[in-house]
Motif scaffolding. Sequence first.
Motif, PDB file in Angstrom:
ATOM      1  N   PHE A 223      -0.630  -1.979 -13.584  1.00  0.00           N
ATOM      2  CA  PHE A 223      -0.952  -3.410 -13.468  1.00  0.00           C
ATOM      3  C   PHE A 223      -0.941  -3.870 -12.005  1.00  0.00           C
ATOM      4  CE2 PHE A 223       0.626  -7.821 -13.125  1.00  0.00           C
ATOM      5  CZ  PHE A 223      -0.454  -8.475 -13.680  1.00  0.00           C
ATOM      6  N   HIS A 224       0.133  -3.549 -11.278  1.00  0.00           N
ATOM      7  CA  HIS A 224       0.268  -4.057  -9.907  1.00  0.00           C
ATOM      8  C   HIS A 224      -0.705  -3.406  -8.935  1.00  0.00           C
ATOM      9  CE1 HIS A 224       3.836  -6.188 -11.167  1.00  0.00           C
ATOM     10  NE2 HIS A 224       4.243  -5.084 -11.741  1.00  0.00           N
ATOM     11  N   SER A 225      -1.070  -2.151  -9.210  1.00  0.00           N
ATOM     12  CA  SER A 225      -1.908  -1.424  -8.244  1.00  0.00           C
ATOM     13  C   SER A 225      -3.282  -2.068  -8.070  1.00  0.00           C
ATOM     14  CB  SER A 225      -2.045   0.048  -8.644  1.00  0.00           C
ATOM     15  OG  SER A 225      -2.636   0.141  -9.915  1.00  0.00           O
ATOM     16  N   HIS A 226      -3.807  -2.711  -9.150  1.00  0.00           N
ATOM     17  CA  HIS A 226      -5.134  -3.350  -9.028  1.00  0.00           C
ATOM     18  C   HIS A 226      -5.127  -4.434  -7.955  1.00  0.00           C
ATOM     19  CE1 HIS A 226      -5.327  -1.563 -12.873  1.00  0.00           C
ATOM     20  NE2 HIS A 226      -5.089  -2.606 -13.619  1.00  0.00           N
TER      21      HIS A 226
ATOM     22  N   GLN B 122       0.836  -1.212   0.000  1.00  0.00           N
ATOM     23  CA  GLN B 122       0.000   0.000   0.000  1.00  0.00           C
ATOM     24  C   GLN B 122       0.871   1.262   0.000  1.00  0.00           C
ATOM     25  OE1 GLN B 122      -2.354  -1.324   3.467  1.00  0.00           O
ATOM     26  NE2 GLN B 122      -4.193  -0.930   2.268  1.00  0.00           N
ATOM     27  N   ALA B 123       1.933   1.229   0.814  1.00  0.00           N
ATOM     28  CA  ALA B 123       2.838   2.389   0.888  1.00  0.00           C
ATOM     29  C   ALA B 123       3.509   2.611  -0.467  1.00  0.00           C
ATOM     30  CB  ALA B 123       3.899   2.163   1.969  1.00  0.00           C
ATOM     31  N   ALA B 124       3.899   1.508  -1.130  1.00  0.00           N
ATOM     32  CA  ALA B 124       4.550   1.611  -2.446  1.00  0.00           C
ATOM     33  C   ALA B 124       3.578   2.171  -3.474  1.00  0.00           C
ATOM     34  CB  ALA B 124       5.059   0.236  -2.879  1.00  0.00           C
ATOM     35  N   ARG B 125       2.314   1.712  -3.395  1.00  0.00           N
ATOM     36  CA  ARG B 125       1.306   2.216  -4.334  1.00  0.00           C
ATOM     37  C   ARG B 125       1.101   3.717  -4.116  1.00  0.00           C
ATOM     38  NH1 ARG B 125      -4.421   0.284  -3.075  1.00  0.00           N
ATOM     39  NH2 ARG B 125      -3.987   1.778  -1.426  1.00  0.00           N
TER      40      ARG B 125
ATOM     41  N   THR C 121       8.085  -0.766  -8.871  1.00  0.00           N
ATOM     42  CA  THR C 121       8.996  -1.858  -8.493  1.00  0.00           C
ATOM     43  C   THR C 121       8.725  -2.348  -7.082  1.00  0.00           C
ATOM     44  OG1 THR C 121      10.649  -0.786  -9.874  1.00  0.00           O
ATOM     45  CG2 THR C 121      11.441  -2.520  -8.440  1.00  0.00           C
ATOM     46  N   ASP C 122       8.566  -1.409  -6.135  1.00  0.00           N
ATOM     47  CA  ASP C 122       8.326  -1.811  -4.736  1.00  0.00           C
ATOM     48  C   ASP C 122       6.968  -2.489  -4.585  1.00  0.00           C
ATOM     49  OD1 ASP C 122      10.767  -0.796  -4.094  1.00  0.00           O
ATOM     50  OD2 ASP C 122      10.029   1.065  -3.211  1.00  0.00           O
ATOM     51  N   MET C 123       6.006  -2.038  -5.388  1.00  0.00           N
ATOM     52  CA  MET C 123       4.675  -2.656  -5.359  1.00  0.00           C
ATOM     53  C   MET C 123       4.766  -4.097  -5.861  1.00  0.00           C
ATOM     54  SD  MET C 123       1.250  -0.645  -6.665  1.00  0.00           S
ATOM     55  CE  MET C 123       2.145   0.153  -7.929  1.00  0.00           C
TER      56      MET C 123
ATOM     57  N   ALA D 156      -9.967 -16.200  -8.225  1.00  0.00           N
ATOM     58  CA  ALA D 156     -10.515 -15.143  -9.097  1.00  0.00           C
ATOM     59  C   ALA D 156      -9.427 -14.115  -9.419  1.00  0.00           C
ATOM     60  CB  ALA D 156     -11.698 -14.472  -8.409  1.00  0.00           C
ATOM     61  N   TYR D 157      -8.619 -13.803  -8.434  1.00  0.00           N
ATOM     62  CA  TYR D 157      -7.502 -12.860  -8.563  1.00  0.00           C
ATOM     63  C   TYR D 157      -6.514 -13.370  -9.611  1.00  0.00           C
ATOM     64  CZ  TYR D 157      -3.062 -10.899  -6.552  1.00  0.00           C
ATOM     65  OH  TYR D 157      -1.856 -10.302  -6.332  1.00  0.00           O
ATOM     66  N   LEU D 158      -6.142 -14.669  -9.503  1.00  0.00           N
ATOM     67  CA  LEU D 158      -5.175 -15.250 -10.433  1.00  0.00           C
ATOM     68  C   LEU D 158      -5.743 -15.299 -11.853  1.00  0.00           C
ATOM     69  CD1 LEU D 158      -3.768 -18.079  -8.129  1.00  0.00           C
ATOM     70  CD2 LEU D 158      -2.559 -16.006  -8.848  1.00  0.00           C
ATOM     71  N   ASP D 159      -7.044 -15.608 -11.968  1.00  0.00           N
ATOM     72  CA  ASP D 159      -7.699 -15.604 -13.284  1.00  0.00           C
ATOM     73  C   ASP D 159      -7.627 -14.212 -13.912  1.00  0.00           C
ATOM     74  OD1 ASP D 159      -8.351 -18.281 -13.080  1.00  0.00           O
ATOM     75  OD2 ASP D 159     -10.440 -17.933 -12.482  1.00  0.00           O
ATOM     76  N   ALA D 160      -7.915 -13.209 -13.096  1.00  0.00           N
ATOM     77  CA  ALA D 160      -7.925 -11.824 -13.598  1.00  0.00           C
ATOM     78  C   ALA D 160      -6.522 -11.394 -14.024  1.00  0.00           C
ATOM     79  CB  ALA D 160      -8.469 -10.874 -12.523  1.00  0.00           C
ATOM     80  N   ALA D 161      -5.512 -11.742 -13.211  1.00  0.00           N
ATOM     81  CA  ALA D 161      -4.131 -11.353 -13.523  1.00  0.00           C
ATOM     82  C   ALA D 161      -3.665 -12.035 -14.804  1.00  0.00           C
ATOM     83  CB  ALA D 161      -3.210 -11.709 -12.357  1.00  0.00           C
TER      84      ALA D 161
END
Length: 202
Positions: free
Chosen positions: A155-158, A100-103, A109-111, A184-189
């Motif tokens: 991409f990573h922020s979602h 969250q802090a990285a976002r 990169t940190d995210m 569901a998360y893995l399917d979406a990614a």
Amino acid sequence: MLRNRIAAGELTPGSKLSEQSLSTSLGVSRNTLRQAFTILAGESVVTRIPNRGVFVASPGAEEVREIYRIRRTIEPAAVLWGELTPRTLDEMEAIVQRAQAARNAGSVTDMADANQALHRAVVGLTGSATLQELMDRVLAEMRLVFHAMASAPDFHSHYVERNVELVKRLRAGEREEAAAGLRAYLDAAEAELLGHLAGTGH
């Protein structure tokens, strides 16, 4: 060390790995280095091209599908049946806070690092060194895929909030909901990565 460097993005997809400079910088013989290349080629992290040399792999659509076949099998199972202790939950909580802090700081990169660390911790719930080793290989290959996503920095922020939700469910003891949410998360990614790769011509 080579796998770690590739996973950290220091050696990027498509780049040639020079035997001479690497054997010098790593302080190993060329023979040792060739053995390392053989192992990494078996893990799809590097590609050997006859008469041209060894290159960091550039995973395409089929590699992405294989990564997610593995992840969909291991990660939800770890969430359902792995050993959850207050300490591991605290560690996972700390990782999602880092994400969250990285976002919030806008650091892609940190995210990515934090998101990867959380999924490594999920597999760690199994207590299996063999599965952890497999996950490390998968995450190294994921890093190579992420380089293809450099043009889609959001991409990573979602997935940051989905990871927060996952840890909340685990803390509440809602393992089945956590596992279903993770699938569901893995399917979406996977769908997002495949869509992006199709768009970039990989």
